[in-house]
Motif scaffolding. Structure first.
Motif, PDB file in Angstrom:
ATOM      1  N   ALA A  71     -11.798  -2.914   7.704  1.00 49.02           N
ATOM      2  CA  ALA A  71     -11.079  -3.111   8.966  1.00 49.02           C
ATOM      3  C   ALA A  71     -10.637  -4.566   9.130  1.00 49.02           C
ATOM      4  N   VAL A  72     -11.475  -5.503   8.727  1.00 47.36           N
ATOM      5  CA  VAL A  72     -11.102  -6.918   8.820  1.00 47.36           C
ATOM      6  C   VAL A  72      -9.952  -7.232   7.860  1.00 47.36           C
ATOM      7  N   VAL A  73     -10.015  -6.710   6.651  1.00 49.24           N
ATOM      8  CA  VAL A  73      -8.922  -6.935   5.685  1.00 49.24           C
ATOM      9  C   VAL A  73      -7.636  -6.319   6.208  1.00 49.24           C
ATOM     10  N   TRP A  74      -7.712  -5.114   6.763  1.00 52.09           N
ATOM     11  CA  TRP A  74      -6.522  -4.472   7.311  1.00 52.09           C
ATOM     12  C   TRP A  74      -5.961  -5.295   8.462  1.00 52.09           C
ATOM     13  N   ALA A  97      -4.602  -0.613  -1.769  1.00 51.77           N
ATOM     14  CA  ALA A  97      -5.978  -0.889  -2.210  1.00 51.77           C
ATOM     15  C   ALA A  97      -7.000  -0.229  -1.290  1.00 51.77           C
ATOM     16  N   LEU A  98      -6.766  -0.273   0.016  1.00 50.71           N
ATOM     17  CA  LEU A  98      -7.715   0.342   0.948  1.00 50.71           C
ATOM     18  C   LEU A  98      -7.710   1.867   0.834  1.00 50.71           C
ATOM     19  N   VAL A  99      -6.540   2.455   0.645  1.00 50.39           N
ATOM     20  CA  VAL A  99      -6.461   3.917   0.502  1.00 50.39           C
ATOM     21  C   VAL A  99      -7.121   4.360  -0.794  1.00 50.39           C
ATOM     22  N   ILE A 100      -6.875   3.650  -1.883  1.00 44.61           N
ATOM     23  CA  ILE A 100      -7.493   4.012  -3.158  1.00 44.61           C
ATOM     24  C   ILE A 100      -9.006   3.837  -3.093  1.00 44.61           C
ATOM     25  N   ALA A 101      -9.471   2.800  -2.406  1.00 47.06           N
ATOM     26  CA  ALA A 101     -10.919   2.611  -2.258  1.00 47.06           C
ATOM     27  C   ALA A 101     -11.550   3.771  -1.489  1.00 47.06           C
ATOM     28  N   ALA A 102     -10.905   4.212  -0.404  1.00 46.81           N
ATOM     29  CA  ALA A 102     -11.448   5.331   0.365  1.00 46.81           C
ATOM     30  C   ALA A 102     -11.400   6.628  -0.440  1.00 46.81           C
ATOM     31  N   GLY A 103     -10.339   6.833  -1.216  1.00 48.06           N
ATOM     32  CA  GLY A 103     -10.270   8.018  -2.069  1.00 48.06           C
ATOM     33  C   GLY A 103     -11.296   7.975  -3.183  1.00 48.06           C
TER      34      GLY A 103
END
Length: 135
Positions: A71-74, A97-103
């Motif tokens: 959330a901070v990075v976003w 990067a955030l979407v791939i990390a969550a996937g």
């Protein structure tokens, strides 16, 4: 003459009052999908943090810290009110990067189908959001 209080520094005209009859800005289905995708992404990171550790205290630490970090990075790089001015390419890189990390969290837990569906829906949502931002 109006009875509206003014700052002694504000020498401009008094703005008109907000029209109560004016309709509010409509929320589209894409905006709702975007909010759901972001919330599910944070949930994915928290669930991974809790589920992936045998001892309870690292699980709690990662369950809180991983979505907080995302959330901070976003907020810093992707948010519309970001304090750091980032160009479109930087925003795409951060969001990807955030979407791939969550996937990848779902894949590492052992549920690759959930991760794949999440990545596809998040990609669709991201493409629509970027098209609306840059239009």
């Amino acid at each position: 003459m109006t009875n509206a209080p003014q700052s002694p520094v504000d020498w401009g005209e008094v703005p008109p009052p907000v029209d109560a009859d004016r309709p509010r800005r409509r929320v589209s289905g894409w905006t709702v999908l975007r909010i759901v995708v972001c919330a599910f992404g944070l949930f994915s990171l928290a669930f991974w943090g809790y589920w992936s550790w045998i001892l309870p205290w690292p699980g709690y630490l990662f369950a809180i810290g991983t979505p907080l970090f995302a959330a901070v990075v976003w907020y810093l790089f992707r948010s519309p009110r970001s304090p750091i001015d980032t160009d479109v390419v930087g925003k795409v890189i951060v969001e990807t990067a955030l979407v791939i990390a969550a996937g990848a969290c779902w894949v590492s837990i052992g549920l690759p189908l959930v991760g794949l569906v999440f990545v596809l829906v998040a990609a669709l949502s991201g493409v629509v959001a970027f098209r609306r931002e840059t239009a």
